[in-house]
Design a protein around this motif. Structure first.
Motif, PDB file in Angstrom:
ATOM      1  N   ILE A  57       0.993  -1.275  -0.024  1.00  0.00           N
ATOM      2  CA  ILE A  57      -0.038  -0.016  -0.035  1.00  0.00           C
ATOM      3  C   ILE A  57       0.835   1.499   0.117  1.00  0.00           C
ATOM      4  CG2 ILE A  57      -1.704   1.353   1.421  1.00  0.00           C
ATOM      5  CD1 ILE A  57      -2.811  -1.395   2.176  1.00  0.00           C
ATOM      6  N   ALA A  58       1.924   1.359   0.751  1.00  0.00           N
ATOM      7  CA  ALA A  58       2.850   2.563   0.909  1.00  0.00           C
ATOM      8  C   ALA A  58       3.565   2.719  -0.475  1.00  0.00           C
ATOM      9  CB  ALA A  58       3.681   2.345   2.132  1.00  0.00           C
ATOM     10  N   THR A  59       4.013   1.550  -0.883  1.00  0.00           N
ATOM     11  CA  THR A  59       4.608   1.697  -2.343  1.00  0.00           C
ATOM     12  C   THR A  59       3.786   2.324  -3.282  1.00  0.00           C
ATOM     13  OG1 THR A  59       6.019   0.009  -1.494  1.00  0.00           O
ATOM     14  CG2 THR A  59       6.403   0.422  -3.815  1.00  0.00           C
ATOM     15  N   SER A  60       2.480   1.833  -3.349  1.00  0.00           N
ATOM     16  CA  SER A  60       1.593   2.025  -4.244  1.00  0.00           C
ATOM     17  C   SER A  60       1.313   3.682  -4.241  1.00  0.00           C
ATOM     18  CB  SER A  60       0.243   1.434  -3.912  1.00  0.00           C
ATOM     19  OG  SER A  60      -0.801   1.799  -4.627  1.00  0.00           O
ATOM     20  N   LEU A  61       1.161   4.056  -2.908  1.00  0.00           N
ATOM     21  CA  LEU A  61       0.827   5.481  -2.921  1.00  0.00           C
ATOM     22  C   LEU A  61       2.100   6.254  -3.462  1.00  0.00           C
ATOM     23  CD1 LEU A  61      -0.822   5.863   0.845  1.00  0.00           C
ATOM     24  CD2 LEU A  61      -1.975   6.633  -1.505  1.00  0.00           C
ATOM     25  N   ALA A  62       3.245   5.977  -3.083  1.00  0.00           N
ATOM     26  CA  ALA A  62       4.328   6.759  -3.646  1.00  0.00           C
ATOM     27  C   ALA A  62       4.348   6.638  -5.041  1.00  0.00           C
ATOM     28  CB  ALA A  62       5.588   6.006  -2.882  1.00  0.00           C
ATOM     29  N   SER A  63       3.825   5.583  -5.765  1.00  0.00           N
ATOM     30  CA  SER A  63       4.233   5.400  -7.133  1.00  0.00           C
ATOM     31  C   SER A  63       2.904   6.494  -7.740  1.00  0.00           C
ATOM     32  CB  SER A  63       3.950   4.080  -7.616  1.00  0.00           C
ATOM     33  OG  SER A  63       2.698   3.530  -7.373  1.00  0.00           O
ATOM     34  N   VAL A 220       7.646   2.187   2.374  1.00  0.00           N
ATOM     35  CA  VAL A 220       7.852   2.228   0.757  1.00  0.00           C
ATOM     36  C   VAL A 220       9.395   1.479   0.389  1.00  0.00           C
ATOM     37  CG1 VAL A 220       8.295   3.683  -1.193  1.00  0.00           C
ATOM     38  CG2 VAL A 220       6.764   4.418   0.740  1.00  0.00           C
ATOM     39  N   TYR A 221       8.959   0.266  -0.645  1.00  0.00           N
ATOM     40  CA  TYR A 221      10.286  -0.240  -1.012  1.00  0.00           C
ATOM     41  C   TYR A 221      10.530   0.596  -2.108  1.00  0.00           C
ATOM     42  CZ  TYR A 221      12.795  -4.400  -2.097  1.00  0.00           C
ATOM     43  OH  TYR A 221      13.950  -5.007  -2.646  1.00  0.00           O
ATOM     44  N   LEU A 222      11.660   1.052  -2.183  1.00  0.00           N
ATOM     45  CA  LEU A 222      12.225   1.808  -3.307  1.00  0.00           C
ATOM     46  C   LEU A 222      12.435   1.079  -4.550  1.00  0.00           C
ATOM     47  CD1 LEU A 222      14.607   4.138  -1.171  1.00  0.00           C
ATOM     48  CD2 LEU A 222      12.327   4.407  -1.906  1.00  0.00           C
ATOM     49  N   PRO A 223      13.142  -0.239  -4.812  1.00  0.00           N
ATOM     50  CA  PRO A 223      13.138  -0.612  -5.925  1.00  0.00           C
ATOM     51  C   PRO A 223      11.987  -1.080  -6.697  1.00  0.00           C
ATOM     52  CG  PRO A 223      14.566  -1.811  -4.457  1.00  0.00           C
ATOM     53  CD  PRO A 223      13.657  -0.852  -3.584  1.00  0.00           C
ATOM     54  N   ALA A 224      10.840  -1.390  -6.060  1.00  0.00           N
ATOM     55  CA  ALA A 224       9.586  -1.679  -6.643  1.00  0.00           C
ATOM     56  C   ALA A 224       8.807  -0.337  -6.956  1.00  0.00           C
ATOM     57  CB  ALA A 224       8.525  -2.250  -5.613  1.00  0.00           C
ATOM     58  N   LEU A 225       9.212   0.872  -6.429  1.00  0.00           N
ATOM     59  CA  LEU A 225       8.759   2.149  -6.659  1.00  0.00           C
ATOM     60  C   LEU A 225       9.372   2.532  -8.202  1.00  0.00           C
ATOM     61  CD1 LEU A 225       7.307   4.754  -6.044  1.00  0.00           C
ATOM     62  CD2 LEU A 225       9.363   5.469  -4.948  1.00  0.00           C
ATOM     63  N   LEU A 226      10.599   2.290  -8.097  1.00  0.00           N
ATOM     64  CA  LEU A 226      11.513   2.695  -9.200  1.00  0.00           C
ATOM     65  C   LEU A 226      10.894   1.724 -10.639  1.00  0.00           C
ATOM     66  CD1 LEU A 226      13.806   3.930 -10.768  1.00  0.00           C
ATOM     67  CD2 LEU A 226      15.061   2.143 -10.171  1.00  0.00           C
ATOM     68  N   GLY A 227      10.739   0.496 -10.539  1.00  0.00           N
ATOM     69  CA  GLY A 227       9.936  -0.373 -11.393  1.00  0.00           C
ATOM     70  C   GLY A 227       8.772   0.079 -12.085  1.00  0.00           C
ATOM     71  N   ILE A 228       7.806   0.628 -11.257  1.00  0.00           N
ATOM     72  CA  ILE A 228       6.585   0.815 -11.533  1.00  0.00           C
ATOM     73  C   ILE A 228       6.542   2.356 -12.154  1.00  0.00           C
ATOM     74  CG2 ILE A 228       4.291   1.489 -10.556  1.00  0.00           C
ATOM     75  CD1 ILE A 228       4.848  -0.473  -8.187  1.00  0.00           C
ATOM     76  N   VAL A 229       7.273   3.360 -11.447  1.00  0.00           N
ATOM     77  CA  VAL A 229       7.173   4.754 -12.059  1.00  0.00           C
ATOM     78  C   VAL A 229       7.996   4.819 -13.543  1.00  0.00           C
ATOM     79  CG1 VAL A 229       8.041   7.014 -11.597  1.00  0.00           C
ATOM     80  CG2 VAL A 229       7.082   5.573  -9.829  1.00  0.00           C
ATOM     81  N   CYS A 230       8.975   3.844 -13.474  1.00  0.00           N
ATOM     82  CA  CYS A 230       9.642   4.042 -14.915  1.00  0.00           C
ATOM     83  C   CYS A 230       8.814   3.765 -16.323  1.00  0.00           C
ATOM     84  CB  CYS A 230      11.117   3.215 -14.908  1.00  0.00           C
ATOM     85  SG  CYS A 230      10.736   1.582 -15.066  1.00  0.00           S
ATOM     86  N   THR A 231       7.737   3.029 -16.041  1.00  0.00           N
ATOM     87  CA  THR A 231       6.842   2.875 -17.171  1.00  0.00           C
ATOM     88  C   THR A 231       5.423   3.716 -17.123  1.00  0.00           C
ATOM     89  OG1 THR A 231       6.102   0.670 -16.152  1.00  0.00           O
ATOM     90  CG2 THR A 231       7.719   0.722 -17.660  1.00  0.00           C
ATOM     91  N   SER A 232       4.881   3.661 -15.950  1.00  0.00           N
ATOM     92  CA  SER A 232       3.629   4.165 -15.461  1.00  0.00           C
ATOM     93  C   SER A 232       3.502   5.682 -15.919  1.00  0.00           C
ATOM     94  CB  SER A 232       3.088   4.092 -14.102  1.00  0.00           C
ATOM     95  OG  SER A 232       4.130   4.853 -13.303  1.00  0.00           O
ATOM     96  N   TRP A 233       4.720   6.439 -15.772  1.00  0.00           N
ATOM     97  CA  TRP A 233       4.847   7.892 -16.070  1.00  0.00           C
ATOM     98  C   TRP A 233       4.424   7.823 -17.714  1.00  0.00           C
ATOM     99  CZ3 TRP A 233       5.351  12.663 -13.515  1.00  0.00           C
ATOM    100  CH2 TRP A 233       5.449  13.678 -14.600  1.00  0.00           C
ATOM    101  N   PHE A 234       4.814   7.066 -18.614  1.00  0.00           N
ATOM    102  CA  PHE A 234       4.867   7.335 -20.022  1.00  0.00           C
ATOM    103  C   PHE A 234       3.571   6.700 -20.399  1.00  0.00           C
ATOM    104  CE2 PHE A 234       9.309   7.179 -18.982  1.00  0.00           C
ATOM    105  CZ  PHE A 234       9.886   8.302 -19.536  1.00  0.00           C
ATOM    106  N   THR A 235       2.710   5.610 -19.745  1.00  0.00           N
ATOM    107  CA  THR A 235       1.582   5.157 -20.289  1.00  0.00           C
ATOM    108  C   THR A 235       0.474   5.909 -19.707  1.00  0.00           C
ATOM    109  OG1 THR A 235       1.599   3.443 -18.295  1.00  0.00           O
ATOM    110  CG2 THR A 235       2.574   2.932 -20.642  1.00  0.00           C
ATOM    111  N   ALA A 236       0.559   6.644 -18.854  1.00  0.00           N
ATOM    112  CA  ALA A 236      -0.815   7.445 -18.154  1.00  0.00           C
ATOM    113  C   ALA A 236      -1.177   8.286 -19.238  1.00  0.00           C
ATOM    114  CB  ALA A 236      -0.390   8.341 -16.850  1.00  0.00           C
TER     115      ALA A 236
END
Length: 269
Positions: A57-63, A220-236
């Motif tokens: 949940i925390a990592t989700s919020l950060a992403s 917040v688990y930072l490696p998971a955050l990095l993985g999610i954000v590196c693609t979601s920013w561009f597909t949103a």
């Protein structure tokens, strides 16, 4: 190290789908991230099982902070953010989200999971069965004070279950006869606020459980955050573009179906 790379790749794949849904529905993506990231974290056995959902949940919020920003920019360019009401909604969701991390940290994992599932089931049922008669009755938006109060509850609930707010805000705003596309645009903008204040709460509350050298900022688990954000920013932005062209009835069906799938997943695990 190789396992960490695989985890980041899994999260990048997750982020690509989450970003599109965030732009399309204004949901931030937490409804998808929380259950799937929970499975990923359990698979890699990175932390005690009883803390997996809170970390997800925390990592989700950060992403969502990044994904909603990308989505909101795209919706603003399309004229779908109703700025006449958005500031009041943002104040409410900020107040609610700020305290949510501390509340969730005190609750047992099963309680957080149950709250998540019940909330999304009720919202899905409202989207499927409650909207048929709504078009015949135009409801006035409440005054600014009441709107802020309602969205304070919305923000707290959304942050506590790790979603950007659209799953609760969009049905709330459409209930008061706000156009579906503008409700999605408003939810995208407010997702930034929910994610920001909610993340602060989770980072502060989790600092006593996890250390930065282990890859955590609080919960917040930072490696998971990095993985999610590196693609979601561009597909949103692609999802935001689809909101402009797809029929509203189709968007509602997708919205409700997604809620039901996620609720069943959380209840049966």
């Amino acid at each position: 190290m190789s396992e960490l790379i695989v985890l980041v790749l899994y999260c990048a794949l997750l982020g690509s789908g989450v970003g599109f849904l965030a732009g399309l529905l204004g949901i931030g993506g937490g409804l998808v991230i929380v259950p799937i990231l929970s499975i990923i974290l359990l698979h890699f056995n990175l932390l005690p099982a009883e803390q997996v959902v809170v970390v997800a949940i925390a990592t989700s919020l950060a992403s969502i902070l990044f994904t909603s920003t990308s989505s909101a920019i795209a919706h603003h360019k399309n004229g779908n953010v109703p700025w006449e009401i958005a500031p009041w909604v943002m104040v409410g969701v900020a107040l609610g989200a700020l305290i949510s991390g501390f509340i969730a940290a005190l609750l047992p994992e099963n309680v957080v999971r149950l709250v998540f599932a019940i909330c999304v089931v009720l919202i899905a049922l409202k989207m499927i069965f409650g909207g048929r008669g709504d078009t015949s009755t135009a409801r006035q938006l409440p005054n600014k004070g009441l709107l802020t109060f309602l969205t304070t509850i919305t923000g707290g609930l959304s942050a506590m279950i790790g979603i950007g707010g659209g799953a609760v805000l969009v049905p709330l705003l459409t209930f008061f006869s706000v156009d579906m596309k503008k409700a999605i645009g408003c939810a995208s903008a407010c997702g930034i606020v929910i994610a920001l204040f909610g993340s602060v709460g989770y980072i502060s509350a989790g600092s006593q459980y996890f250390a930065l050298q282990d890859g955590f900022a609080g919960f917040v688990y930072l490696p998971a955050l990095l993985g999610i954000v590196c693609t979601s920013w561009f597909t949103a932005p692609w999802g935001a573009l689809a909101t402009q062209t797809w029929p509203v009835s189709l968007i509602k069906k997708i919205f409700a179906t997604l809620l039901i799938i996620m609720a069943v997943n959380m209840l049966t695990r």
